[in-house]
Enzyme design. Structure first.
Site, PDB file in Angstrom:
ATOM      1  N   GLN A   1      13.551 -11.058  58.770  1.00  0.00           N
ATOM      2  CA  GLN A   1      14.482 -11.721  59.701  1.00  0.00           C
ATOM      3  C   GLN A   1      15.690 -10.847  60.039  1.00  0.00           C
ATOM      4  O   GLN A   1      16.395 -11.124  60.998  1.00  0.00           O
ATOM      5  CB  GLN A   1      14.963 -13.059  59.117  1.00  0.00           C
ATOM      6  CG  GLN A   1      13.853 -14.097  59.033  1.00  0.00           C
ATOM      7  CD  GLN A   1      14.386 -15.408  58.524  1.00  0.00           C
ATOM      8  OE1 GLN A   1      14.481 -15.622  57.326  1.00  0.00           O
ATOM      9  NE2 GLN A   1      14.766 -16.292  59.432  1.00  0.00           N
TER      10      GLN A   1
ATOM     11  N   GLY B   1      17.976 -20.112  53.293  1.00  0.00           N
ATOM     12  CA  GLY B   1      17.090 -19.023  52.891  1.00  0.00           C
ATOM     13  C   GLY B   1      16.985 -17.982  53.981  1.00  0.00           C
ATOM     14  O   GLY B   1      17.259 -18.264  55.152  1.00  0.00           O
TER      15      GLY B   1
ATOM     16  N   CYS C   1      14.650 -22.906  60.879  1.00  0.00           N
ATOM     17  CA  CYS C   1      14.602 -21.489  60.547  1.00  0.00           C
ATOM     18  C   CYS C   1      15.678 -20.778  61.360  1.00  0.00           C
ATOM     19  O   CYS C   1      15.839 -21.054  62.549  1.00  0.00           O
ATOM     20  CB  CYS C   1      13.228 -20.942  60.905  1.00  0.00           C
ATOM     21  SG  CYS C   1      13.045 -19.188  60.615  1.00  0.00           S
ATOM     22  N   LEU C   2      16.408 -19.869  60.707  1.00  0.00           N
ATOM     23  CA  LEU C   2      17.473 -19.149  61.420  1.00  0.00           C
ATOM     24  C   LEU C   2      16.903 -18.310  62.574  1.00  0.00           C
ATOM     25  O   LEU C   2      17.621 -17.991  63.515  1.00  0.00           O
ATOM     26  CB  LEU C   2      18.259 -18.251  60.458  1.00  0.00           C
ATOM     27  CG  LEU C   2      19.079 -18.980  59.383  1.00  0.00           C
ATOM     28  CD1 LEU C   2      19.775 -17.982  58.478  1.00  0.00           C
ATOM     29  CD2 LEU C   2      20.095 -19.925  60.008  1.00  0.00           C
TER      30      LEU C   2
ATOM     31  N   HIS D   1       8.572 -21.510  52.660  1.00  0.00           N
ATOM     32  CA  HIS D   1       8.960 -21.067  54.005  1.00  0.00           C
ATOM     33  C   HIS D   1       9.293 -19.571  54.015  1.00  0.00           C
ATOM     34  O   HIS D   1       8.812 -18.822  54.870  1.00  0.00           O
ATOM     35  CB  HIS D   1      10.160 -21.905  54.470  1.00  0.00           C
ATOM     36  CG  HIS D   1      10.730 -21.510  55.800  1.00  0.00           C
ATOM     37  ND1 HIS D   1      10.707 -22.344  56.893  1.00  0.00           N
ATOM     38  CD2 HIS D   1      11.339 -20.375  56.210  1.00  0.00           C
ATOM     39  CE1 HIS D   1      11.277 -21.718  57.924  1.00  0.00           C
ATOM     40  NE2 HIS D   1      11.677 -20.528  57.535  1.00  0.00           N
ATOM     41  N   GLU D   2      10.101 -19.136  53.054  1.00  0.00           N
ATOM     42  CA  GLU D   2      10.534 -17.730  53.035  1.00  0.00           C
ATOM     43  C   GLU D   2       9.387 -16.794  52.667  1.00  0.00           C
ATOM     44  O   GLU D   2       9.274 -15.699  53.231  1.00  0.00           O
ATOM     45  CB  GLU D   2      11.719 -17.537  52.081  1.00  0.00           C
ATOM     46  CG  GLU D   2      12.972 -18.344  52.407  1.00  0.00           C
ATOM     47  CD  GLU D   2      13.428 -18.271  53.857  1.00  0.00           C
ATOM     48  OE1 GLU D   2      13.170 -17.263  54.535  1.00  0.00           O
ATOM     49  OE2 GLU D   2      14.039 -19.247  54.323  1.00  0.00           O
TER      50      GLU D   2
ATOM     51  N   HIS E   1       7.302 -15.981  55.586  1.00  0.00           N
ATOM     52  CA  HIS E   1       7.883 -14.929  56.441  1.00  0.00           C
ATOM     53  C   HIS E   1       7.385 -13.542  56.036  1.00  0.00           C
ATOM     54  O   HIS E   1       7.182 -12.680  56.889  1.00  0.00           O
ATOM     55  CB  HIS E   1       9.417 -14.922  56.329  1.00  0.00           C
ATOM     56  CG  HIS E   1      10.115 -15.850  57.272  1.00  0.00           C
ATOM     57  ND1 HIS E   1       9.995 -15.742  58.640  1.00  0.00           N
ATOM     58  CD2 HIS E   1      10.971 -16.883  57.055  1.00  0.00           C
ATOM     59  CE1 HIS E   1      10.742 -16.678  59.218  1.00  0.00           C
ATOM     60  NE2 HIS E   1      11.347 -17.399  58.278  1.00  0.00           N
TER      61      HIS E   1
END
Ligand code: NI
Length: 159
Positions: A51, A46, A88-89, A130-131, A134
């Site tokens: 991000q 995701g 997480c990226l 999670h996304e 963000h």
């Protein structure tokens, strides 16, 4: 299409609340294509627009069932609980335990600005929560259960 630069923890853009998308302009379409390409290139499941430094309410997800694009996503229902590893990226090489709903139902708009409902359990439920966090400037680091772990060390332990 292009791979965009990933913002990592410490970057202020990750702490901001994103703005709703009013119209899926060609620029927004391009952003979505780039987000998908960036997510696949980094091997994530995701990615949220902040991000890649864009404060718009857009997320992309692929838990192995094909790409999902969610514009202005809103959680409308959750059920149960699951505890598991999350990464997480924007926090490279790290993983932590996070509690998320077992099932999450989300209302969103697609690239044609058509409203739709998506419901996920397990990994998809986790990725949706999670996304969407963000988009509200929230990272999983704030809802960790216990310590942040080193991904490499953890993989060693599991061998
Ligand atoms: Ni993330």
């Amino acid at each position: 299409m292009a791979i965009r630069k990933l913002r990592v923890v410490g970057d202020e853009v990750l702490t901001k609340v994103c703005k709703p998308v009013k119209e899926c302009t060609p620029r927004v379409q391009e952003l979505i294509e780039d987000m998908l390409e960036t997510m696949y290139d980094y091997g994530g499941v995701g990615l949220a627009a902040p991000q890649v430094g864009v404060l718009k309410r857009i997320i992309v997800i692929d838990v192995g069932e094909g790409p999902l694009v969610l514009i202005n996503p809103e959680i409308i229902e959750t059920e149960g609980e699951q505890e598991g590893e999350e990464g997480c990226l924007s926090v490279p090489g790290k993983v932590g335990i996070v509690k998320r709903p077992h099932r999450t139902k989300v209302k969103a708009y697609d690239q044609n600005m058509e409203e739709y409902i998506i419901e996920g359990t397990e990994l998809l439920s986790r990725a949706l929560c999670h996304e969407i966090d963000h988009l509200n400037g929230k990272m999983y680091l704030e809802v960790l259960e216990g310590e942040l772990m080193d991904l490499e060390e953890l993989q060693e332990l599991k061998k």
